[in-house]
Each structure stands twice: as structure tokens, then as C-alpha cells.
Design a protein around this motif. Structure first.
Motif, PDB file in Angstrom:
ATOM      1  N   HIS A   1       0.874  -1.179   0.000  1.00 36.76           N
ATOM      2  CA  HIS A   1       0.000   0.000   0.000  1.00 36.76           C
ATOM      3  C   HIS A   1       0.904   1.220   0.000  1.00 36.76           C
ATOM      4  O   HIS A   1       2.124   1.103   0.137  1.00 36.76           O
ATOM      5  CB  HIS A   1      -0.951  -0.010   1.201  1.00 36.76           C
TER       6      HIS A   1
ATOM      7  N   LYS B   1     -12.833   2.701  -7.423  1.00 34.92           N
ATOM      8  CA  LYS B   1     -12.389   1.526  -8.158  1.00 34.92           C
ATOM      9  C   LYS B   1     -11.542   1.849  -9.381  1.00 34.92           C
ATOM     10  O   LYS B   1     -11.686   2.912  -9.983  1.00 34.92           O
ATOM     11  CB  LYS B   1     -13.611   0.729  -8.631  1.00 34.92           C
TER      12      LYS B   1
ATOM     13  N   ALA C   1      -3.200   7.295  -5.922  1.00 39.63           N
ATOM     14  CA  ALA C   1      -4.014   6.234  -6.529  1.00 39.63           C
ATOM     15  C   ALA C   1      -3.296   5.637  -7.739  1.00 39.63           C
ATOM     16  O   ALA C   1      -3.224   4.407  -7.896  1.00 39.63           O
ATOM     17  CB  ALA C   1      -5.377   6.781  -6.929  1.00 39.63           C
TER      18      ALA C   1
ATOM     19  N   VAL D   1      -1.928   1.730  -7.684  1.00 35.87           N
ATOM     20  CA  VAL D   1      -2.500   0.795  -8.667  1.00 35.87           C
ATOM     21  C   VAL D   1      -1.377   0.231  -9.531  1.00 35.87           C
ATOM     22  O   VAL D   1      -1.301  -0.979  -9.769  1.00 35.87           O
ATOM     23  CB  VAL D   1      -3.596   1.472  -9.528  1.00 35.87           C
TER      24      VAL D   1
ATOM     25  N   MET E   1     -10.486  -3.393  -9.301  1.00 30.02           N
ATOM     26  CA  MET E   1      -9.604  -3.189  -8.153  1.00 30.02           C
ATOM     27  C   MET E   1     -10.259  -2.161  -7.241  1.00 30.02           C
ATOM     28  O   MET E   1     -10.530  -1.034  -7.665  1.00 30.02           O
ATOM     29  CB  MET E   1      -8.229  -2.718  -8.600  1.00 30.02           C
ATOM     30  N   TYR E   2     -10.553  -2.580  -6.023  1.00 30.69           N
ATOM     31  CA  TYR E   2     -11.144  -1.669  -5.051  1.00 30.69           C
ATOM     32  C   TYR E   2     -10.019  -0.877  -4.400  1.00 30.69           C
ATOM     33  O   TYR E   2      -8.997  -1.442  -3.995  1.00 30.69           O
ATOM     34  CB  TYR E   2     -11.933  -2.455  -4.001  1.00 30.69           C
ATOM     35  N   ILE E   3     -10.195   0.425  -4.312  1.00 28.42           N
ATOM     36  CA  ILE E   3      -9.176   1.301  -3.731  1.00 28.42           C
ATOM     37  C   ILE E   3      -9.766   1.920  -2.475  1.00 28.42           C
ATOM     38  O   ILE E   3     -10.839   2.523  -2.518  1.00 28.42           O
ATOM     39  CB  ILE E   3      -8.757   2.403  -4.731  1.00 28.42           C
TER      40      ILE E   3
ATOM     41  N   VAL F   1      -5.212  -1.253  -1.736  1.00 30.81           N
ATOM     42  CA  VAL F   1      -5.969  -1.767  -2.884  1.00 30.81           C
ATOM     43  C   VAL F   1      -6.188  -3.263  -2.731  1.00 30.81           C
ATOM     44  O   VAL F   1      -5.429  -3.938  -2.030  1.00 30.81           O
ATOM     45  CB  VAL F   1      -5.220  -1.517  -4.225  1.00 30.81           C
TER      46      VAL F   1
END
Ligand SMILES: *Cc1c(COP(=O)(O)O)cnc(C)c1O
Length: 338
Positions: free
Chosen positions: A19, A60, A102, A106, A122-124, A149
Motif C-alpha cells: 500500500h 475503483k 491512486a 494501482v 480493483m477496489y481502492i 488496494v
């Protein structure tokens, strides 16, 4: 490639590479750092632990049909987190820093973005917490901003799945001019008890009425309320204690683009039975149709149990179509991760 069965992926925590973490100290934000370890060490007097100085976001990233990876409307999440930070007296994360975080996180976990066609994303989860020790009630002197994520699957496999909802008049979620309009963990803590009770009794979601009079529809515990009249009019509550959902904002725009009327106004409880379609909306699922709403002995049937209304289906297909790059992104909602 990580060894993940994309098609059976649910909505839960999965370990990834790292992360990203930033610390605010001496009046400014430091550089972002990738952290492999998904745990955090903090002072036992941290303000987030004692006084709830905490806020979060949910958004996302999608792998589109042509292989591009995009963030969906990240600047809206950034702005909302700034408003929440202000409300909870935390240093706001500037929009540029938020979007850069972000993109970086990612990219650092790119192999965990579910491939196109799996229905996943992908959930953020951005998180801002007071980590400085604070025992007298006051804002902390140190803050931590994290973006984590995880790959998540399609919420409802095999299409939209209508649910039943319940109104439990014994509990409220957010007071007028309280914290209902900002994204803090405390709102979830406030609704957890009623949520567990509803679930045990057979309702997967609870709907809240306004806390002052219990006369007007507010929102579900973690998603906004929208109703659609038989003529296609899209109605959603206007209230100072509802969280401004970015999904709702996007659906309203899509409805208007389709030529439907959009109304944002108080919705009396009695009006629910006039809707042809009702749904909960939020990032996790986009829309969840609601086929029945129970309040005490009052049961409002909106549709058949397995029926998905044509307007909701159209809205869902439109938003998902834009997210997966199947439809033109006319409003510039997709932000490519290069
Ligand atoms: C996050 C959240 C929503 C949904 O917002 P989106 O931006 O659409 O994900 C709705 N209600 C509450 C209370 C929330 O916390």
C-alpha cells in the motif's frame, strides 16, 4: 501473475504487493512510501483510536476492453475526502496528491487488477487517520494517509439481484447537521447494530428515514436511495444528512443524458409505493434493486422478487459500460493509469 481465481473473487481483503503511506508532521505532508506490511504501528494515544478522528473513501480501478486501466472519477473522491477532512479537523489531502497516490498504488499492484471480462475490479480504499497522541480533546499533531488496494469480484454474479429492505424506526444513522454527509467510520459504527439485527431477521439492507421526524427517506446504511417513477422520472433525496454518493451523481447524469427527468428533493415515506423501481446505489455494486420495503406491519411491494426494472438495468449497463470502456466516456469520468 498472482494465483487468483478471478471469477470466484468476492468483496473481501486480499493481500497484494503493497500500500502507499504518507505522514503529515510539522504542518506538511511527507513523500509517499510503499509499505509491504499490511499492519500499522501507532501510539496508543492516537486520536483516531480514542476520538474517531478518521475518514475514508472507496473507489475503483477497471481494466477496460482495450487493456487500459482506469480510475473512475477519482477527483470526486479526492474532493469528498477533503470535505470530510475539514469536517473532522484533519489536514486535507490535496487533489493532486490523492490522484498521484491512486495511480502509484494501482501501478505497484497492477497484476492484481482483475482482467477485462472477469467482471472484477480493483477496489481502492483511501484512509486518513489521526496518528498523533491526543488525550485532551483536540485535533492530533500527526496524521497518516494510506491508500490500500485489493482485487474484488462482481458483487452479484450472474446479473443484478434484487434484495428486500427494512426500516427500523428504533435506530438512526445520522442527525441533521451531524456527520451523515461526510464519509467517516463513525457512521458505519452507528449503523452496525441495526444492520446485524436486520440481517439476522432476513433483510440484507436497512433504509433510514430522517432522524428528526422519521417522515422522509434518507439512505441505506452504506448506499444512497433512488426511486424511478413509471414515466422514468429519477428521484433521489435531498438532505443534509445523506452522503453525496458519486455513483448516484453518475447515475443522475446518465438518467439526464437518456432524457429522463431527474428530481433531487425530500421524499416522504408514503411516496415509496408510487415508485415503479427502487434501488440502493454505491461504488461496490453500482445499483442493487430493492423489490420490497418493510416498516413494522407495513410491507411495500415494489416489484416481483427476481424482477429487475428496465430503467435500473439501463442505468447499470450505462455506468458499467463506461467503466469497462464499452461506451463512450462523454463526461471524461475515466482517468487512465499510464
Ligand atoms: C460511501 C457511501 C455511499 C456511496 O457512495 P459512492 O461514492 O457512490 O460509493 C453511500 N452512503 C454512505 C453512507 C456511504 O458511506
Amino acid at each position: 501473475m498472482p494465483n487468483i481465481d478471478w471469477k470466484s473473487l468476492g468483496f473481501g481483503f486480499t493481500d497484494v504487493n503493497c500500500h502507499i503511506r504518507y505522514v503529515w508532521k510539522d504542518g506538511k505532508w511527507g513523500e509517499g512510501e510503499f509499505v509491504k506490511d499490511p499492519t500499522i504501528t501507532m501510539h496508543i494515544g492516537a486520536s483516531c483510536l480514542h476520538y474517531g478522528q478518521e475518514c475514508f473513501e472507496g473507489m475503483k480501478a477497471f481494466c477496460q476492453k482495450d487493456g487500459k486501466v482506469v480510475l473512475f472519477r477519482p477527483e470526486e473522491n479526492a474532493r469528498r475526502m477533503m470535505r470530510t477532512a475539514q469536517r473532522t479537523v484533519m489536514p486535507p489531502v490535496p487533489v493532486d496528491m490523492f490522484i498521484e497516490a491512486a495511480e502509484k498504488v494501482v501501478k505497484a499492484n497492477i497484476e492484481y487488477v482483475p482482467p477485462y471480462g472477469t467482471g472484477g475490479s480493483m477496489y481502492i480504499r483511501p484512509l486518513l487517520i489521526g496518528t498523533g497522541p491526543q488525550i485532551g480533546v483536540a485535533p492530533a499533531s500527526e496524521y497518516t494517509f494510506i491508500m490500500m488496494v485489493m482485487p474484488v469480484g462482481a458483487y452479484y454474479k450472474g446479473g443484478l439481484k434484487p434484495v428486500r429492505a427494512v426500516i427500523l424506526d428504533d435506530w438512526d444513522r445520522a442527525a441533521p447537521h451531524g456527520m451523515g454527509d461526510v464519509k467517516v467510520g463513525g457512521n458505519y459504527a452507528a449503523s452496525l447494530y441495526a444492520h446485524e439485527k436486520a440481517k439476522k431477521e432476513g433483510w440484507p439492507v436497512e433504509l433510514y428515514l430522517d432522524a428528526k421526524e422519521h417522515k422522509y427517506v434518507e439512505e441505506f446504511s452504506t448506499s444512497n436511495f433512488l426511486g424511478i417513477k413509471a414515466d422514468g422520472t429519477y428521484v433521489t433525496p435531498d438532505s443534509c444528512s445523506v452522503l453525496p454518493s458519486i455513483t448516484n451523481m453518475s447515475l443522475k447524469q446518465c438518467a439526464a443524458d437518456l432524457g429522463w427527468k431527474v428530481e433531487c428533493r425530500p421524499i416522504p415515506y408514503e411516496e415509496i409505493k408510487e415508485f415503479a423501481e427502487v434501488a440502493a446505489c454505491g461504488t461496490a455494486v453500482v445499483v442493487t434493486p430493492v423489490w420490497e420495503i418493510t416498516r413494522g406491519s407495513d410491507v411495500i411491494k415494489i416489484s416481483g422478487q427476481d424482477e429487475v426494472g428496465p430503467h435500473l438495468q439501463k442505468l447499470f449497463d450505462t455506468v458499467q459500460g463506461i467503466q469497462y470502456g464499452l461506451l463512450p466516456d462523454t463526461h471524461g469520468w475515466c482517468h487512465e493509469v499510464k
